[in-house]
Scaffold this active site. Sequence first.
Site, PDB file in Angstrom:
ATOM      1  N   LYS A   1      45.448  18.196   0.313  1.00 51.29           N
ATOM      2  CA  LYS A   1      44.486  19.054  -0.990  1.00 51.29           C
ATOM      3  C   LYS A   1      43.102  18.639  -0.906  1.00 51.29           C
ATOM      4  CE  LYS A   1      46.669  21.858  -0.950  1.00 51.29           C
ATOM      5  NZ  LYS A   1      46.876  22.781  -0.334  1.00 51.29           N
TER       6      LYS A   1
ATOM      7  N   CYS B   1      38.318  34.751  11.461  1.00 49.58           N
ATOM      8  CA  CYS B   1      37.269  36.204  10.597  1.00 49.58           C
ATOM      9  C   CYS B   1      37.786  37.591  10.003  1.00 49.58           C
ATOM     10  CB  CYS B   1      36.342  36.783  11.735  1.00 49.58           C
ATOM     11  SG  CYS B   1      35.422  35.580  12.472  1.00 49.58           S
TER      12      CYS B   1
ATOM     13  N   GLU C   1      50.715  15.828   1.498  1.00 46.15           N
ATOM     14  CA  GLU C   1      49.899  17.114   0.757  1.00 46.15           C
ATOM     15  C   GLU C   1      48.777  16.991   0.184  1.00 46.15           C
ATOM     16  OE1 GLU C   1      49.911  19.926   1.167  1.00 46.15           O
ATOM     17  OE2 GLU C   1      49.460  21.258  -0.536  1.00 46.15           O
TER      18      GLU C   1
ATOM     19  N   GLU D   1      40.169  18.646   1.600  1.00 41.37           N
ATOM     20  CA  GLU D   1      40.057  20.348   1.757  1.00 41.37           C
ATOM     21  C   GLU D   1      38.984  20.833   0.736  1.00 41.37           C
ATOM     22  OE1 GLU D   1      43.993  23.161   3.513  1.00 41.37           O
ATOM     23  OE2 GLU D   1      44.053  22.049   1.690  1.00 41.37           O
TER      24      GLU D   1
ATOM     25  N   HIS E   1      50.061  -2.253   7.813  1.00 40.27           N
ATOM     26  CA  HIS E   1      49.745  -2.808   9.401  1.00 40.27           C
ATOM     27  C   HIS E   1      48.657  -1.952   9.772  1.00 40.27           C
ATOM     28  CE1 HIS E   1      54.229  -4.231   9.198  1.00 40.27           C
ATOM     29  NE2 HIS E   1      54.605  -3.552   8.622  1.00 40.27           N
TER      30      HIS E   1
ATOM     31  N   ARG F   1      39.362  34.237   5.006  1.00 41.45           N
ATOM     32  CA  ARG F   1      39.210  33.814   6.133  1.00 41.45           C
ATOM     33  C   ARG F   1      38.297  34.203   6.889  1.00 41.45           C
ATOM     34  NH1 ARG F   1      43.644  37.989   8.037  1.00 41.45           N
ATOM     35  NH2 ARG F   1      42.716  37.770  10.081  1.00 41.45           N
TER      36      ARG F   1
ATOM     37  N   TRP G   1      34.000  34.131  10.343  1.00 36.58           N
ATOM     38  CA  TRP G   1      34.790  32.135  10.057  1.00 36.58           C
ATOM     39  C   TRP G   1      34.257  31.293  12.064  1.00 36.58           C
ATOM     40  CZ3 TRP G   1      38.026  28.645  13.444  1.00 36.58           C
ATOM     41  CH2 TRP G   1      38.095  27.467  12.799  1.00 36.58           C
TER      42      TRP G   1
ATOM     43  N   LYS H   1      41.543  30.684   5.155  1.00 29.59           N
ATOM     44  CA  LYS H   1      42.636  30.246   4.985  1.00 29.59           C
ATOM     45  C   LYS H   1      44.046  30.942   6.124  1.00 29.59           C
ATOM     46  CE  LYS H   1      45.871  31.586   0.640  1.00 29.59           C
ATOM     47  NZ  LYS H   1      45.593  30.589   0.650  1.00 29.59           N
TER      48      LYS H   1
ATOM     49  N   ASN I   1      37.836  39.607  15.842  1.00 29.12           N
ATOM     50  CA  ASN I   1      38.574  38.691  15.368  1.00 29.12           C
ATOM     51  C   ASN I   1      39.325  38.122  16.551  1.00 29.12           C
ATOM     52  OD1 ASN I   1      39.829  36.726  14.064  1.00 29.12           O
ATOM     53  ND2 ASN I   1      41.512  38.745  13.215  1.00 29.12           N
ATOM     54  N   GLY I   2      39.049  37.060  16.766  1.00 24.28           N
ATOM     55  CA  GLY I   2      39.692  36.172  17.496  1.00 24.28           C
ATOM     56  C   GLY I   2      39.283  35.843  18.626  1.00 24.28           C
TER      57      GLY I   2
HETATM   58  C1  G6P Z   1      44.380  26.898   6.813  1.00 26.40           C
HETATM   59  C2  G6P Z   1      44.814  26.833   5.127  1.00 26.40           C
HETATM   60  C3  G6P Z   1      45.837  25.666   4.588  1.00 26.40           C
HETATM   61  C4  G6P Z   1      47.072  27.000   5.109  1.00 26.40           C
HETATM   62  C5  G6P Z   1      47.211  26.574   6.708  1.00 26.40           C
HETATM   63  C6  G6P Z   1      48.750  27.459   7.266  1.00 26.40           C
HETATM   64  O1  G6P Z   1      44.295  25.631   7.099  1.00 26.40           O
HETATM   65  O2  G6P Z   1      43.321  26.777   5.456  1.00 26.40           O
HETATM   66  O3  G6P Z   1      45.809  25.998   3.508  1.00 26.40           O
HETATM   67  O4  G6P Z   1      48.077  25.912   5.018  1.00 26.40           O
HETATM   68  O5  G6P Z   1      46.739  27.430   7.503  1.00 26.40           O
HETATM   69  O6  G6P Z   1      48.649  28.846   7.034  1.00 26.40           O
HETATM   70  P1  G6P Z   1      49.947  29.408   6.484  1.00 26.40           P
HETATM   71  O7  G6P Z   1      49.564  30.943   6.598  1.00 26.40           O
HETATM   72  O8  G6P Z   1      50.592  29.593   7.760  1.00 26.40           O
HETATM   73  O9  G6P Z   1      50.639  29.269   5.789  1.00 26.40           O
END
Ligand code: G6P
Length: 587
Positions: free
Chosen positions: A465, A2, A461, A468, A484, A28, A73, A582, A97-98
């Site tokens: 991506k 949040c 990665e 996501e 396997h 957020r 969130w 994020k 937030n938290g």
């Molecule tokens: C969330 C985001 C990702 C990001 C991760 C770590 O899961 O959706 O895109 O890589 O957090 O975030 P940071 O700010 O620690 O790189």
Amino acid sequence: MCGIIGCITSDDCAAKSVYEGLLRLEYRGYDSVGISALGGGKIVTVKKSGRVSGLAEYVGGLKGNVAAGHTRWATHGAPSGVNAHPHCEGRFSVVHNGIIENYAELRDELISRGYEFRSETDSEVAVKLIADNFRGDVLAAVAAAAVRLRGSFALVVLCEGFEGFVAVRNRSSLVVGVCEEGIFAASDVPALPESADEITVMEDGDIAVITRSGAQYFDFCLNTVTRRARRVERDGFTADKGGYPHFMLKELNQSARAVEDTVEGFFRSVDLGRLRSLVSGADEIILTGCGTAYNSGLIAARFFGESSARVRVEIASELRYYPPKMSKNTLVIAISQSGETADTVGAVSLFRQTGAQVIAVTNCGYSAITRLANIVVPVCAGAEICVAATKSYFGQLAALYLTANVCADVAFAKSQLRSVALQFSSVLSQTAECECFAGMCAASRAVFFMGRGADYDVAVEASLKLKEVSYIFSDAYPAGELKHGTLALIDGDTLGIFVICQERTAEKCISAVHEVLCRGGKAAIITDMEAEDDSLDGVPVWRIPRVGKMSVFLSAFALQLVAYRTAVKIGRDPDKPRNLAKSVTVE
Ligand code: G6P
């Protein structure tokens, strides 16, 4: 997670400033939103499920020079209008937030004292606890409640009869900014008006009392504490897509610049002598982070291949609860775009307590991990607004490459990074290949990314991506593992994307491609090698420029572009994927 914001303004449009701040905090969380405004001694609240823009029509009607807002969130309680913040009780309105970990016990206690709970959130206990402790002094009530809360919380508290607001921080970020428009407290700097170029970062255990005359800081025992304001770079915080249809595409286009600026920032701001002594003095190096940041750690571990230290990569949420036995000179390299990810901050705190040295690799110079670290290696990617990390990943790779080479020929490492940065535009121009790969992904039920060595790290990665932003099931495997287990999943609806840039294992990977094809699966290859293989007729091949061991930058970039195009093709919003946020500031 949040995003929260509170402000006191000189006009009676505080709610408008809060609304604008919330729009910039939406990265957020964006499942519900709410604003309270305090005017004429009364609090009025509106809240709704959905995105911040859903409140646009109500903001003009919220009059008052004090306001607080929240973009959510969900952690406890489904996304809904009732569970949206602010939560109100008596004369109080609170945004949080938290996660309040002892909320169940506090809730029972408050129910037994006659309070009625309306939402399913953990946050509602905070406002009720504050109301319960109110004996005429807002600060005292907030402090009395704060000491009872366990977990992570940043709160903004409004109170009818008090012309100002109170902000509290414990393990959830909160910054205060003073500017022409007024005084603000928010989860992060982008929420503050452009003119706020000085901020005060609140510390854990701080309470700020904010009135028209300024901010005063206290600890939870009500002792005064001194917090100093610092200048902050506001460059790139504009919530402007710069002519691109999405932030994700804009930010992908800034990836080469993120590499170049990070190289520049490294030589401008890092104390190389200190960094050298930390790296050379380590007998064990632990790279840690979450999500894409963890994925950059996977690749970076290979950058440290020449080092005599044992190198390992650990997911921060695991590391903080299952730390390995430490050696005498452990060096932790914490990677985080935001520098606020709760699990990464938790892991770093743990290691600091045990005496390990910590390097923070972060895109945010005022964040929590920078304050815990012995030294900061900056990622200079600029503001990243798309929820999924893109350009920050390449900035992280650059920062980590320089760090790994700081005791070797770091000038050569710099020139290698500058050369690879020049090649991003070639990959961008390969639109036909990108469209072909994205079309194949969009038409598949599941996509498996495979590679060996560093190509496997790229696959990890690429898979993250794609899932996501497109919600297509995907996973990554070392290509040799296919037989396997994963092979059981291969059918006509599945796609295997093979990253083949490591000469040593290229032929082995080609065998894996055949294993997919002969079972009716689809395959595509991304490679930096020239050699054509007739046996693979019909398998699309994306040839990226040949840059030796720097290929990880270009293959990862190409596959992030594929994820973006796939999402767009199937009508997803790549900037705000469902269920994600994020800055994950909760565990
Ligand atoms: C969330 C985001 C990702 C990001 C991760 C770590 O899961 O959706 O895109 O890589 O957090 O975030 P940071 O700010 O620690 O790189």
